[in-house]
Design a protein around this motif. Structure first.
Motif, mmCIF file in Angstrom:
data_model
loop_
_atom_site.group_PDB
_atom_site.id
_atom_site.type_symbol
_atom_site.label_atom_id
_atom_site.label_comp_id
_atom_site.label_asym_id
_atom_site.label_seq_id
_atom_site.Cartn_x
_atom_site.Cartn_y
_atom_site.Cartn_z
ATOM 1 N N ALA A 75 5.433 12.406 -0.404
ATOM 2 C CA ALA A 75 4.462 13.312 0.220
ATOM 3 C C ALA A 75 4.154 12.753 1.607
ATOM 4 O O ALA A 75 3.395 11.788 1.741
ATOM 5 C CB ALA A 75 3.205 13.405 -0.625
ATOM 6 N N TYR A 76 4.754 13.348 2.632
ATOM 7 C CA TYR A 76 4.608 12.796 3.975
ATOM 8 C C TYR A 76 3.148 12.763 4.428
ATOM 9 O O TYR A 76 2.711 11.784 5.042
ATOM 10 C CB TYR A 76 5.463 13.548 5.004
ATOM 11 N N ALA A 77 2.383 13.786 4.108
ATOM 12 C CA ALA A 77 0.974 13.818 4.517
ATOM 13 C C ALA A 77 0.217 12.634 3.917
ATOM 14 O O ALA A 77 -0.611 12.008 4.591
ATOM 15 C CB ALA A 77 0.331 15.135 4.109
ATOM 16 N N THR A 78 0.498 12.304 2.672
ATOM 17 C CA THR A 78 -0.139 11.154 2.028
ATOM 18 C C THR A 78 0.311 9.866 2.690
ATOM 19 O O THR A 78 -0.502 8.966 2.943
ATOM 20 C CB THR A 78 0.185 11.131 0.524
ATOM 21 N N LEU A 79 1.598 9.746 2.983
ATOM 22 C CA LEU A 79 2.134 8.574 3.669
ATOM 23 C C LEU A 79 1.429 8.372 5.008
ATOM 24 O O LEU A 79 0.981 7.271 5.333
ATOM 25 C CB LEU A 79 3.645 8.730 3.870
ATOM 26 N N GLU A 80 1.300 9.436 5.768
ATOM 27 C CA GLU A 80 0.648 9.365 7.070
ATOM 28 C C GLU A 80 -0.827 8.961 6.925
ATOM 29 O O GLU A 80 -1.337 8.146 7.699
ATOM 30 C CB GLU A 80 0.772 10.715 7.774
ATOM 31 N N THR A 81 -1.511 9.484 5.921
ATOM 32 C CA THR A 81 -2.908 9.140 5.674
ATOM 33 C C THR A 81 -3.063 7.661 5.336
ATOM 34 O O THR A 81 -3.949 6.980 5.861
ATOM 35 C CB THR A 81 -3.484 10.007 4.531
ATOM 36 N N VAL A 82 -2.200 7.138 4.466
ATOM 37 C CA VAL A 82 -2.256 5.721 4.095
ATOM 38 C C VAL A 82 -2.017 4.844 5.320
ATOM 39 O O VAL A 82 -2.724 3.858 5.541
ATOM 40 C CB VAL A 82 -1.250 5.401 2.964
ATOM 41 N N GLN A 129 -5.136 4.856 7.374
ATOM 42 C CA GLN A 129 -6.199 4.094 6.720
ATOM 43 C C GLN A 129 -6.001 2.588 6.892
ATOM 44 O O GLN A 129 -6.959 1.821 6.845
ATOM 45 C CB GLN A 129 -6.279 4.442 5.234
ATOM 46 N N ILE A 179 2.094 4.755 -3.308
ATOM 47 C CA ILE A 179 2.001 6.211 -3.177
ATOM 48 C C ILE A 179 2.883 6.869 -4.235
ATOM 49 O O ILE A 179 4.033 6.464 -4.441
ATOM 50 C CB ILE A 179 2.438 6.663 -1.764
ATOM 51 N N ASP A 180 2.351 7.894 -4.904
ATOM 52 C CA ASP A 180 3.137 8.650 -5.873
ATOM 53 C C ASP A 180 4.395 9.201 -5.215
ATOM 54 O O ASP A 180 4.347 9.708 -4.095
ATOM 55 C CB ASP A 180 2.327 9.819 -6.447
ATOM 56 N N SER A 213 0.829 -1.213 0.000
ATOM 57 C CA SER A 213 0.000 0.000 0.000
ATOM 58 C C SER A 213 0.856 1.253 0.000
ATOM 59 O O SER A 213 0.584 2.207 -0.728
ATOM 60 C CB SER A 213 -0.931 0.005 1.213
#
Length: 96
Positions: free
Chosen positions: A60-67, A70, A30-31, A26
């Protein structure tokens, strides 16, 4: 302008499910992520402690944290972060 994040090392807690394989896959989707290393450090009665190393050209740390959230996991600590034009490895010092 913020510098590009090239590597992030996270100490994270996750439930038994999803598996460590699913977590790594997952995060790898992430891009900006080129590779992921997930290492099981400890298993408790309810959670697993994972060291997650993520490398890429522009994480993108914010995206990493969101994944991570989730997946039902949480970041316990950020143990390393590398930013800039290239990866810089740690150097041993006399204090080490």
């Amino acid at each position: 302008m913020m510098e590009t994040i090239r590597r992030v090392v996270l100490d994270m807690l996750k439930p038994y499910e999803p598996s460590i394989v699913d977590v790594a896959r997952s995060v790898a989707e992430i891009d900006g992520v080129d590779g992921v290393n997930a290492t099981l450090l400890e298993t408790d009665q309810e959670v697993q402690n994972i060291k997650l190393t993520v490398e890429g050209d522009d994480i993108a740390y914010a995206t990493l944290e969101t994944v991570v959230e989730q997946l039902g996991a949480s970041v316990h600590s950020i143990d390393q972060i590398v930013c800039g034009e290239r990866l810089v490895e740690e150097s041993q010092t006399p204090q080490d």
